[in-house]
Enzyme design. Structure first.
Site, PDB file in Angstrom:
ATOM      1  N   ASP A 286       0.862  -1.176   0.000  1.00 14.46           N
ATOM      2  CA  ASP A 286       0.000   0.000   0.000  1.00 14.46           C
ATOM      3  C   ASP A 286       0.907   1.238   0.000  1.00 14.46           C
ATOM      4  O   ASP A 286       2.124   1.153   0.149  1.00 14.46           O
ATOM      5  CB  ASP A 286      -0.953  -0.006   1.193  1.00 14.46           C
ATOM      6  CG  ASP A 286      -2.193   0.844   0.919  1.00 14.46           C
ATOM      7  OD1 ASP A 286      -2.163   1.658  -0.025  1.00 14.46           O
ATOM      8  OD2 ASP A 286      -3.197   0.710   1.647  1.00 14.46           O
TER       9      ASP A 286
HETATM   10  C1  BGC Z   1      -5.040   3.117   0.122  1.00 14.17           C
HETATM   11  C2  BGC Z   1      -5.218   2.036  -0.915  1.00 14.17           C
HETATM   12  C3  BGC Z   1      -5.119   2.606  -2.293  1.00 14.17           C
HETATM   13  C4  BGC Z   1      -3.806   3.321  -2.450  1.00 14.17           C
HETATM   14  C5  BGC Z   1      -3.556   3.882  -3.835  1.00 14.17           C
HETATM   15  C6  BGC Z   1      -3.828   3.965  -0.148  1.00 14.17           C
HETATM   16  O1  BGC Z   1      -3.766   5.064   0.678  1.00 14.17           O
HETATM   17  O2  BGC Z   1      -4.950   2.533   1.410  1.00 14.17           O
HETATM   18  O3  BGC Z   1      -6.452   1.394  -0.707  1.00 14.17           O
HETATM   19  O4  BGC Z   1      -5.269   1.593  -3.244  1.00 14.17           O
HETATM   20  O5  BGC Z   1      -3.761   4.371  -1.502  1.00 14.17           O
HETATM   21  O6  BGC Z   1      -4.345   4.961  -4.122  1.00 14.17           O
END
Ligand code: BGC
Length: 761
Positions: A286
């Site tokens: 993530d």
């Molecule tokens: C979130 C994810 C997301 C990623 C990319 C993160 O802050 O937890 O769910 O896919 O950002 O945007």
């Protein structure tokens, strides 16, 4: 003793699961990737592991500058949250024309409930209990996103969640592992289709692996801690179902698992995911999860990057840890070239499966977007889908549907707010194009509509909080008037109403990432608004906008009709009007329990019995598991949802009293539509394992069917139970069923059913 009797299905934990569909050996791909990797320098291999941020949306603070320069140097594997075929083509051109080995980039985005045609938020979709429709919504999302240059989505989010304070409950399918698993598989199928290389399918990324939904106190990014038994039986099944359905990628979660952050957790990423589950795709972290491990207290950037690679992480989202620090630990012998190669290979294989080596511009056809994105047909499906997700929570005296000629007062902070209808993560949406309830009702009622509108209150009554809940450009349209002035305006038009529709709830950004709430009641001054409206004596219908279960015990007691509409997407306003006016009969059922009060959290239907269970129907018994001040049972249970018609369940039949590994059990029930409207009903089957080697839940969903019945019609609904449905992970984490007595319940919710009994021999 018991162990000798049980059906030992897996000698090793989870070994019984079948191999994922899309992960079968492909010698041609392997040879082609090997050929390419022979030409790659170490730097170029590490470059493939790098996923910097780009484009219009950022969800953190990491700064990814010089992306173009990095691409030329072969230091980028992909980009995310950049859109349009033209823009992506330009960036792809840099990679395939100006980098040494011309390796195409992979382009990702959070396409989590539709693309430009926005579907209801995932928690709402799960309330439809309609797998075909959910799959279709993912199919349309893939079609639209791929027409706009995107070939990889960060979805589905399958984190089981039992704490509605956590804002991200909106992104998942609620509290149940069975329902969550079915939906996870349906979404993977919708996104990836049968052929990943066609230009209208996209790679799915199941997230957030693992246990992100169990954040303590419902506070986002917080610590999680649970037993392996709970993990295997309750939290892991949907991730596993997504992997089994062929998910091509997995995203690691922010939280720790057993004291080690997921992104550094080798047990999770390698032993469980790859060795036991057979996952062959790639794992991306993530956003900045690698560098966040510095704050977790796992070491400096070099140390945490090394830990992540060793754990089995393949791609680093935004942290720049892999890109900038892996060489040193390699020189020191702390990581190996083979480990870098393995990660690089998995990413190249994903690109191969997507067909990017054949044609790097496969998803960049400039003609497609105009024809395939935000089409009338897609909007029509979004409208139908939204109406299937609404949950009728209360309907005294059949106040709904709206009948005959009414002078309707539409009141409330969410009545005239198209921008908020799309909910969280609607990154490609054109907010101005989504239909508000006011617009939807106007269209439904026609030109001579007797429709009056007053705002009545703000969503929240504190301007600083208001700024926090509209940070991503979904305005709440903060009104500077005092709460009293706004209520007075709404009530002043009362002599002209015959019915009030109160559009109340949360704003879209009150759920989603970093949107935990400590109090999940109706925010701000909205209860006071309802009180004033009710005091006029006119009938009030509450249309509830929310991305989580709310504590609305007061509203349930006082407001005669409540329709929960979540955030219904682009077509929300039209879909709500369809249901309010009776064009569509609501059939949604909750996938997450609504508590009576905050004190009951976490609350979920498939809990354990304890040694001191409260007697059925009792509120309080001394020395029993209960509260002094509130009953144990929820306000609205899992699986609950009313209809404009009524359904009668009778004649529960079991094909026998016994079941074994060879003999299945048929469970059937007659369901009749006994009311005045045609309608759909979700028939639910639960079991209870009465005696086990570990304690078993009081109820577990094991089947459901959504059926449609014309008024007066009766259908026999049949389920098949096999020994397989009775399995669980025992204390050795073996996936087993244990002979003994079971109860089976079939009904319209987790708390309304007919009961039968059978024995597993
Ligand atoms: C979130 C994810 C997301 C990623 C990319 C993160 O802050 O937890 O769910 O896919 O950002 O945007």
């Amino acid at each position: 003793m018991l162990r000798n009797l049980m059906y030992v299905v897996a000698l090793l934990p989870l070994a019984a699961f079948t191999q994922p569909r899309t992960q079968l050996a492909n010698p041609k791909m392997e040879a082609s990737v090997s050929e390419l990797m022979k030409k790659m320098t170490l730097e170029e291999k590490i470059g493939q592991l790098n996923l910097p941020a780009s484009g219009d949306i950022t969800t953190g603070t990491a700064n990814s500058s010089n992306v173009a320069e990095q691409i030329k140097q072969g230091k980028v594997g992909g980009l995310f949250n950049i859109k349009t075929a033209a823009k992506i083509r330009e960036v792809q051109k840099i990679a395939v024309e100006q980098s040494r080995l011309k390796i195409p980039l992979i382009f990702g985005m959070d396409v989590i409930h539709g693309y430009k045609t926005v579907f209801p938020v995932p928690l709402a979709l799960s309330a439809s209990w309609d797998l075909a429709l959910i799959e279709k919504s993912a199919r349309i999302a893939a079609q639209e996103a791929s027409a706009d240059g995107i070939c990889w989505t960060f979805s589905p989010m399958v984190d089981i969640a039992r704490d509605p304070r956590w804002g991200r409950v909106v992104e998942g399918s609620g509290e149940d592992p069975y329902l969550g698993s079915q939906i996870a598989a349906a979404m993977i199928k919708g996104y990836q289709g049968d052929d990943l290389s066609s230009n209208n399918t996209i790679l799915a990324c199941v997230k957030h692996f693992a246990l992100y939904g169990a954040a303590e106190a419902g506070r986002d990014y917080n610590t999680t801690d649970m037993s392996r038994i709970r993990m295997y039986n309750e939290y892991l099944p949907p991730y596993k179902a997504a992997v089994d359905a062929g998910a091509g990628s997995v995203m690691s979660s922010f939280n720790e698992v057993d004291g080690i952050p997921a992104a550094a957790n080798r047990w999770l990423m390698t032993d469980l995911l790859r060795k036991q589950w057979g996952f062959k795709g790639f794992v991306v972290t993530d956003y900045t999860a690698i560098s966040e491990m510095i704050s977790h207290g796992m070491g400096d950037l070099k140390q945490v990057s090394q830990l992540a690679l060793k754990a089995g992480i393949d791609m680093d989202m935004v942290a720049d840890g892999f890109l900038n620090t892996l060489k040193k630990p390699l020189e020191e012998g702390k990581i190996t070239v083979a480990e870098i190669d393995a990660a690089c290979r998995r990413i190249l294989e994903a690109k191969y499966c997507l067909g990017l080596f054949d044609d790097p511009y496969r998803y960049c056809d400039p003609q497609r977007a105009g024809k395939e994105v935000f089409t009338t047909e897609n909007r029509q499906v979004a409208r139908q889908t939204a109406a299937q997700t609404f949950v009728l929570l209360k309907n005294d005296n059949q106040l709904l549907p709206i009948q005959g000629k009414n002078k309707i007062a539409l009141v409330g902070p969410l009545a005239d707010n198209g921008e908020n209808m799309t909910g969280t993560w609607s990154v490609a949406a054109d907010f101005a194009n989504s239909v508000s309830l006011l617009d939807g009702l106007k269209t439904a009622l026609g030109d001579n509509a007797d429709l009056l509108y007053a705002k009545g209150s703000n969503v929240v009554d504190d301007s600083a909080l208001d700024a926090r809940v509209s940070i991503f450009g979904k305005p709440t349209r903060w009104d500077k008037r005092s709460p009293k002035e706004m209520i007075d305006e709404a009530v002043a038009i009362s002599p002209n109403w015959s019915l009030v529709v109160a559009a109340v709830g949360e704003s879209a950004e009150m759920t989603g990432e970093s949107s935990s709430r400590s109090d999940i009641g109706l925010p701000g001054n909205q209860q006071a608004l309802l009180e004033a409206l009710l005091a006029t004596g006119k009938p009030v219908v509450m249309v509830l906008f929310t991305g989580r279960p709310l504590t609305i015990a007061w509203e349930n007691e006082h407001v005669p009709a409540i329709l929960n509409v979540w955030f219904g997407g682009t077509e929300a306003g039209n879909a709500i009007a369809d249901v309010l006016m009776g064009k569509v009969n609501p059939s949604g059922k909750l996938s997450m329990t609504f508590p009576r009060s905050m004190g009951q959290i976490p609350i979920y239907y498939n809990h354990k019995n304890t040694g001191r269970p409260l007697a059925q129907g009792k509120w309080f018994q001394k020395f029993r598991s209960n509260y002094l001040d509130i009953p144990n049972d929820p306000l609205y249970p899992f699986g609950y949802g009313l209809s404009y018609t009524t359904f009668d369940y009778k004649n529960l039949q079991l094909s026998g009293r016994e079941l074994n590994s060879a003999r299945k059990l048929k469970v059937s029930v007659e369901v009749s539509n006994t009311g005045n409207y045609d309608g759909a009903e979700v028939v639910q089957l639960y079991i209870r394992d009465l005696v086990g080697s570990i304690t078993r839940p009081v109820k577990e969903l094991k089947g459901f069917q959504k059926i449609f019945l014309k008024k007066g019609e009766t259908k026999t609904v049949e389920f098949t139970l096999t020994e397989k449905e009775l399995r669980f992970y025992n204390s050795q984490l073996q996936f087993v069923s244990e002979p003994g007595d079971f109860q089976v319940f079939v009904g319209s919710s987790s708390e309304k059913w007919l009961q039968g009994n059978f024995t597993l021999k």
